[in-house]
Design an enzyme around this catalytic site. Structure first.
Site, short mmCIF file in Angstrom:
data_model
loop_
_atom_site.label_atom_id
_atom_site.label_comp_id
_atom_site.label_asym_id
_atom_site.label_seq_id
_atom_site.Cartn_x
_atom_site.Cartn_y
_atom_site.Cartn_z
N GLY B 186 0.81 -1.21 0.00
CA GLY B 186 0.00 0.00 0.00
C GLY B 186 0.84 1.26 0.00
CG LEU B 187 0.19 6.13 -0.45
CD1 LEU B 187 1.13 6.01 -1.63
CD2 LEU B 187 -1.04 6.92 -0.82
CG HIS B 188 5.11 1.54 2.41
ND1 HIS B 188 6.45 1.78 2.43
CD2 HIS B 188 4.88 0.73 1.33
CE1 HIS B 188 7.03 1.13 1.40
NE2 HIS B 188 6.10 0.50 0.73
CB ALA B 189 7.50 5.66 4.65
#
Lengths: 219, 270
Positions: B186-189
């Site tokens: 997903g949209l992690h760091a």
């Protein structure tokens, strides 16, 4: 020659103050660290002693010509050697006093009271601590008020300084029941009560050192 | 680009935090100076902080963000502002140490102005807190007592737009685009940092919304905001652009997302 109460505080008196402060801190360093180990990180005595030793060395190596330069030089030595909050706060106290007095060869009671009040105001602004937060402000603020009151009453300087030292000691002792709201001790919450605050203790030593150094001067 | 001064009680802590943050910076990194320790011990030294600020100012940076660790680091940074000799604009940040450094580095690398970087760094706890408002002032971390509740309607692989709220309609305007998160993490760091870097190349403002959870919109320039969307694999994400380069910027961001930020497993090689 003037007597021991000519109402003046000279550059030599200020140097004697810093030397006396260093001696008292060196003698009390273990006790300060013990106080700090109860409610802090057990380094206040060694940190302050390192700073006052650096001030002594700096003043011995390069004696300043005026009161403002002396206070600034002392403040910078504390900032760069004490570390932690105490370094910034004691540094601020001295640097604000230096700004207040400027390049003058000596101070009278009123000049000292103004400078000390400015210094304590700087400490309050920098640390955002108010009286009652169990910090050095609890000793410094009463001392500043006592000094100002003495100056307004036209009291001799030695007597004024003794009153300031007594007020600082009372303020220091009043920190015992307090719960710390600033500084490392505040992490302890209620557990910080029933302990003398090490910062207020070293601040009271600072004020007492000035009273002692000035009263012992041979005029 | 602006510079960062990292103030810590420990040189080791500061160096590691900067190294970690730099992992998120791709391309030219902002200049960083560390002012850590005091006289060889744990502590902070306002004169060292002032020297670090002056050194960056001497390089001509248009601003300096100071990021601090524990209590006295803040005091030293404040005193340093009086001791320094340079006149470059300086902000002592209010953000958490590791997150604030990371978010500050990522946004500063795009050439963003000091006040914007300072806001982003100050809000850097929001991603951890699960806030949907990345621009809100950072509240004290110790007040966060509730675990972050993740939406339960986001089964991995559930990419059907029908599962999204009603506003997921077909968009014809090239300044808007919907796309589904495909990479497993997903949209992690790291992906968030890539989006920040990508949008920084365009004269455009792009807002990003998690359509699946209804979270957002947040600015695509905010790494922390993007992370706070909680966009997981299968979530539908909308980009809404404005400004002269809006269409190309939105397309670039959409493609990054569609390509899984380079994190998709490559087909097994024979």
């Amino acid at each position: 020659m003037a007597g021991s109460d000519d109402g003046r505080l000279t550059v030599d008196d200020l140097v004697a103050w810093m030397f006396r402060f260093d001696e008292r801190i060196a003698a009390e360093a273990d006790r300060l660290t013990a106080l700090d180990s109860a409610i802090g990180d057990a380094d206040h005595g060694t940190n302050i002693a390192r700073g006052t030793g650096a001030v002594r060395k700096r003043l011995a190596d390069a004696p300043p010509d005026d009161a403002g330069a002396l206070l600034k030089s002392s403040g910078m030595a504390l900032v760069s050697t004490v570390g932690g909050a105490s370094g910034s706060l004691y540094g601020t106290l001295f640097l604000e006093m230096a700004k207040s007095v400027g390049p003058t060869p000596e101070l009278d009671t009123a000049g000292l009271a103004d400078a000390f009040r400015a210094g304590v105001a700087g400490v309050v602004a920098r640390g955002r601590a108010e009286p009652g937060d169990k910090t050095m402000v609890d000793a410094l603020q009463p001392a500043a008020e006592a000094l100002s009151a003495a100056a307004e009453g036209g009291r001799p300087i030695v007597e004024s300084l003794r009153e300031a030292a007594a007020a600082a000691a009372l303020g220091r002792d009043a920190t015992i029941p307090l719960v710390a709201r600033k500084g490392r001790a505040s992490y302890l919450g209620e557990r910080s009560a029933d302990h003398l605050d090490p910062g207020a203790t070293s601040a009271a030593i600072l004020v007492q050192a000035l009273a002692d150094a000035r009263s012992e001067r041979i005029g | 680009m602006i510079g960062l001064v990292v103030v810590s009680h420990s040189p080791g802590l500061a160096e590691a935090a900067v190294e970690l943050g730099m992992q998120m910076v791709h391309g030219e990194a902002p200049p960083v100076r560390i002012a850590a320790g005091s006289d060889g011990r744990f502590g902070t030294d306002a004169t060292a902080v002032a020297a670090a600020i002056d050194e960056l100012a001497g390089q001509g940076v248009p601003g300096v963000l100071v990021v601090t660790d524990l209590g006295s680091a803040v005091l030293s940074a404040g005193l340093a502002l009086e001791l320094r000799e340079s006149t470059t604009e300086v902000v002592v940040g209010a953000g958490p140490f590791v997150e604030g450094i990371t978010a500050g580095l990522v946004l500063a690398a795009t050439g963003a102005a000091l006040d914007e970087v300072a806001r982003e760094s100050a809000a850097a706890l929001d991603a951890k807190r699960g806030s949907s408002d990345a621009t809100a002032a950072a509240a004290p971390a110790e007040r966060v007592v509730e675990p972050v509740v993740q939406p339960v309607d986001a089964a991995p692989g559930d990419a059907a737009p029908a599962a999204a709220p009603a506003e997921a309609v077909e968009v014809d305007d090239p300044r808007s685009a919907d796309e589904v998160v495909v990479n497993p993490e997903g949209l992690h760091a790291r992906p968030a940092a890539l989006l920040v870097q990508a949008v920084g190349a365009f004269d455009a403002v792009v807002d990003v919304t998690n359509l699946t959870t209804g979270t957002g919109p947040v600015p695509a320039r905010s790494m922390i905001g993007l992370m706070s969307l909680g966009a997981k694999q299968g979530h539908a994400v909308r980009f809404d652009g404005s400004g002269p380069d809006a269409a190309t910027a939105v397309d670039a961001l959409r493609r990054l997302l569609a390509d899984g930020f380079g994190e998709l497993p490559t087909p097994a090689a024979g």
